[in-house]
Design a protein around this motif. Structure first.
Motif, PDB file in Angstrom:
ATOM      1  N   ASP A  62      64.161  38.329  50.794  1.00 18.83           N
ATOM      2  CA  ASP A  62      64.497  38.744  52.385  1.00 18.83           C
ATOM      3  C   ASP A  62      63.575  39.908  52.422  1.00 18.83           C
ATOM      4  O   ASP A  62      62.637  40.340  51.698  1.00 18.83           O
ATOM      5  N   ALA A  63      63.920  40.602  53.469  1.00 24.62           N
ATOM      6  CA  ALA A  63      62.965  41.727  53.815  1.00 24.62           C
ATOM      7  C   ALA A  63      63.192  42.764  52.961  1.00 24.62           C
ATOM      8  O   ALA A  63      62.346  43.748  53.014  1.00 24.62           O
ATOM      9  N   ASP A  64      64.333  42.918  52.161  1.00 23.02           N
ATOM     10  CA  ASP A  64      64.509  44.216  50.956  1.00 23.02           C
ATOM     11  C   ASP A  64      63.735  43.874  49.844  1.00 23.02           C
ATOM     12  O   ASP A  64      63.940  44.561  49.169  1.00 23.02           O
ATOM     13  N   PHE A  65      63.027  42.743  49.805  1.00 23.92           N
ATOM     14  CA  PHE A  65      62.480  42.333  48.625  1.00 23.92           C
ATOM     15  C   PHE A  65      61.220  43.269  48.404  1.00 23.92           C
ATOM     16  O   PHE A  65      60.612  43.461  49.336  1.00 23.92           O
ATOM     17  N   CYS A  66      61.149  43.888  47.367  1.00 21.93           N
ATOM     18  CA  CYS A  66      60.031  44.985  47.018  1.00 21.93           C
ATOM     19  C   CYS A  66      59.123  44.388  45.874  1.00 21.93           C
ATOM     20  O   CYS A  66      59.752  43.909  44.954  1.00 21.93           O
ATOM     21  N   LEU A  67      57.990  44.451  46.140  1.00 22.35           N
ATOM     22  CA  LEU A  67      56.735  44.038  45.202  1.00 22.35           C
ATOM     23  C   LEU A  67      56.629  45.153  44.371  1.00 22.35           C
ATOM     24  O   LEU A  67      56.715  46.189  44.560  1.00 22.35           O
ATOM     25  N   PRO A  68      56.476  44.806  43.129  1.00 18.68           N
ATOM     26  CA  PRO A  68      56.068  45.860  42.051  1.00 18.68           C
ATOM     27  C   PRO A  68      54.643  46.603  42.441  1.00 18.68           C
ATOM     28  O   PRO A  68      53.850  45.874  43.128  1.00 18.68           O
ATOM     29  N   ALA A  69      54.708  47.658  42.270  1.00 14.99           N
ATOM     30  CA  ALA A  69      53.351  48.517  42.519  1.00 14.99           C
ATOM     31  C   ALA A  69      52.205  48.060  41.755  1.00 14.99           C
ATOM     32  O   ALA A  69      52.399  47.513  40.323  1.00 14.99           O
ATOM     33  N   ARG A  70      51.056  47.629  42.536  1.00 16.82           N
ATOM     34  CA  ARG A  70      49.955  47.146  41.644  1.00 16.82           C
ATOM     35  C   ARG A  70      49.577  48.426  40.695  1.00 16.82           C
ATOM     36  O   ARG A  70      49.298  49.473  41.185  1.00 16.82           O
ATOM     37  N   GLN A  71      48.745  48.009  39.823  1.00 12.41           N
ATOM     38  CA  GLN A  71      47.919  48.655  38.767  1.00 12.41           C
ATOM     39  C   GLN A  71      46.480  48.316  38.868  1.00 12.41           C
ATOM     40  O   GLN A  71      46.005  47.385  39.006  1.00 12.41           O
ATOM     41  N   LEU A  72      45.605  49.330  38.407  1.00  8.54           N
ATOM     42  CA  LEU A  72      44.211  49.037  38.372  1.00  8.54           C
ATOM     43  C   LEU A  72      44.078  48.174  37.119  1.00  8.54           C
ATOM     44  O   LEU A  72      44.736  48.169  36.358  1.00  8.54           O
ATOM     45  N   PRO A  73      43.188  47.156  37.332  1.00 13.57           N
ATOM     46  CA  PRO A  73      42.833  46.230  36.249  1.00 13.57           C
ATOM     47  C   PRO A  73      42.342  47.021  34.846  1.00 13.57           C
ATOM     48  O   PRO A  73      41.748  48.116  35.282  1.00 13.57           O
ATOM     49  N   ARG A  74      42.582  46.611  33.685  1.00 13.24           N
ATOM     50  CA  ARG A  74      42.128  47.165  32.398  1.00 13.24           C
ATOM     51  C   ARG A  74      40.468  47.175  32.595  1.00 13.24           C
ATOM     52  O   ARG A  74      39.668  46.347  33.128  1.00 13.24           O
ATOM     53  N   THR A  75      39.793  48.181  32.023  1.00  9.88           N
ATOM     54  CA  THR A  75      38.380  48.271  31.797  1.00  9.88           C
ATOM     55  C   THR A  75      38.028  47.232  30.710  1.00  9.88           C
ATOM     56  O   THR A  75      38.539  47.179  29.493  1.00  9.88           O
ATOM     57  N   PRO A  76      37.022  46.353  31.177  1.00  7.33           N
ATOM     58  CA  PRO A  76      36.579  45.453  30.368  1.00  7.33           C
ATOM     59  C   PRO A  76      35.970  46.045  29.185  1.00  7.33           C
ATOM     60  O   PRO A  76      35.369  47.203  29.162  1.00  7.33           O
ATOM     61  N   PRO A  77      35.756  45.173  28.050  1.00  3.81           N
ATOM     62  CA  PRO A  77      35.085  45.571  26.616  1.00  3.81           C
ATOM     63  C   PRO A  77      33.621  45.679  26.930  1.00  3.81           C
ATOM     64  O   PRO A  77      33.139  45.078  27.840  1.00  3.81           O
TER      65      PRO A  77
END
Length: 80
Positions: A62-77
């Motif tokens: 519902d409206a109280d649903f919180c999405l987790p914070a986004r993180q930057l993608p890892r650095t590719p090798p």
């Protein structure tokens, strides 16, 4: 104009179509065109993917649903 052939039409359905066309005073072919036109011009507009998801999970998110914070993608090798 396109041509459409319908194979393996049930005899009962064909008879019902013939009767319906006669009641409307048109050919079976014209009756089929009318039926298709009516069915397809009043078809509901498809919903967007996001709207379908929202409706699907409305009871758990519902409206109280919180999405987790986004993180930057890892650095590719490094290449090579």
């Amino acid at each position: 104009m396109a041509t459409l052939t319908i194979r393996n039409l049930d005899d009962t359905l064909k008879q019902a179509l013939r009767i319906r066309a006669a009641q409307h005073g048109v050919s079976m072919e014209e009756e089929v065109r009318r039926i298709l036109r009516e069915a397809l011009t009043h078809a509901p507009k498809p919903q967007s993917f996001g709207q379908r998801l929202k409706e699907r999970f409305a009871d758990v998110a519902d409206a109280d649903f919180c999405l987790p914070a986004r993180q930057l993608p890892r650095t590719p090798p490094p290449l090579g």
